[in-house]
Design a protein around this motif. Structure first.
Motif, mmCIF file in Angstrom:
data_model
loop_
_atom_site.group_PDB
_atom_site.id
_atom_site.type_symbol
_atom_site.label_atom_id
_atom_site.label_comp_id
_atom_site.label_asym_id
_atom_site.label_seq_id
_atom_site.Cartn_x
_atom_site.Cartn_y
_atom_site.Cartn_z
ATOM 1 N N ARG A 239 0.803 -1.107 -0.111
ATOM 2 C CA ARG A 239 0.010 0.000 -0.038
ATOM 3 C C ARG A 239 0.746 1.152 0.158
ATOM 4 N N THR B 261 -4.850 7.106 9.277
ATOM 5 C CA THR B 261 -4.420 7.427 10.514
ATOM 6 C C THR B 261 -2.721 7.161 10.488
ATOM 7 N N LYS C 216 -2.506 -1.057 17.283
ATOM 8 C CA LYS C 216 -3.068 -1.878 16.341
ATOM 9 C C LYS C 216 -4.548 -2.301 16.661
ATOM 10 N N PRO C 217 -5.492 -2.374 15.923
ATOM 11 C CA PRO C 217 -5.563 -2.370 14.446
ATOM 12 C C PRO C 217 -5.474 -0.746 14.247
ATOM 13 N N VAL C 218 -4.573 -0.203 12.953
ATOM 14 C CA VAL C 218 -4.720 1.093 12.769
ATOM 15 C C VAL C 218 -5.326 1.374 11.380
ATOM 16 N N ASP C 219 -6.065 2.379 11.221
ATOM 17 C CA ASP C 219 -6.723 2.487 9.730
ATOM 18 C C ASP C 219 -5.383 3.110 8.868
ATOM 19 N N PHE C 220 -5.645 2.977 7.978
ATOM 20 C CA PHE C 220 -4.615 3.412 6.903
ATOM 21 C C PHE C 220 -4.235 4.903 6.814
#
Length: 170
Positions: free
Chosen positions: A19, A106, A100-104
């Protein structure tokens, strides 16, 4: 921007690499414990470090990176967040601390150094379970990880404390 990822979760690093490269970044990842000198030799603009990395800690890399590369961004990413480790990370020189989990979105904001108003607002609102978890982690840190002393300080049975610690952070 040149990025270095240090995380023992192979699937996560593979996904993040794909990504981030899609956004035009040059990304190098490590899934095994390496020396701080090897990380410094990468001369990256940003380092994304896992807090619990095998037998090592991402905190072990923060101070050497900050001393040798004062202008780089250092972001710690963890599934075991606590106020105590967040404070340690910032004192050592980390620029950001994400759970974690972290949104992309952020994550990319943290890597680029842009503050997110929504991230700040979410951090201000903690559930009672999160507050309890943070308090337990803080007291555990004060007692150097000793479960019996922590349980006594919290007026909690040792087994109850062990069960709470085995659960994931709320």
């Amino acid at each position: 921007m040149k990025l270095v990822l240090l995380d023992d979760d192979v699937t996560l690093t593979r996904t993040l690499c794909r990504r981030l490269e899609g956004l035009g970044h040059q990304v190098k990842s490590y899934n095994d414990v390496i020396s701080p000198e090897l990380l410094i030799a990468e001369q990256a603009d940003c380092y994304l470090l896992d807090l619990r990395f095998g037998v090592a800690s991402g905190l072990d890399y923060v101070q050497p990176l900050r001393q040798q590369l004062p202008k780089c961004r250092i972001v710690l990413l963890t599934g075991y967040a606590s106020i105590a480790t967040a404070v340690q990370a910032v004192k050592a020189g980390a620029d950001d601390y994400l759970t974690k989990p972290v949104d992309f979105a952020t994550l990319t904001q943290a890597l680029s150094g842009q503050a997110s108003a929504t991230a700040v607002n979410e951090a201000e609102v903690l559930s009672t379970d999160q507050l309890e978890w943070e308090h337990i982690q803080r007291v555990l840190e004060q007692h150097q990880g000793n479960i019996s002393q922590t349980a006594k300080a919290l007026a909690m049975h040792r087994r109850t404390l062990q069960r709470k610690l085995q659960k994931h952070r709320p």
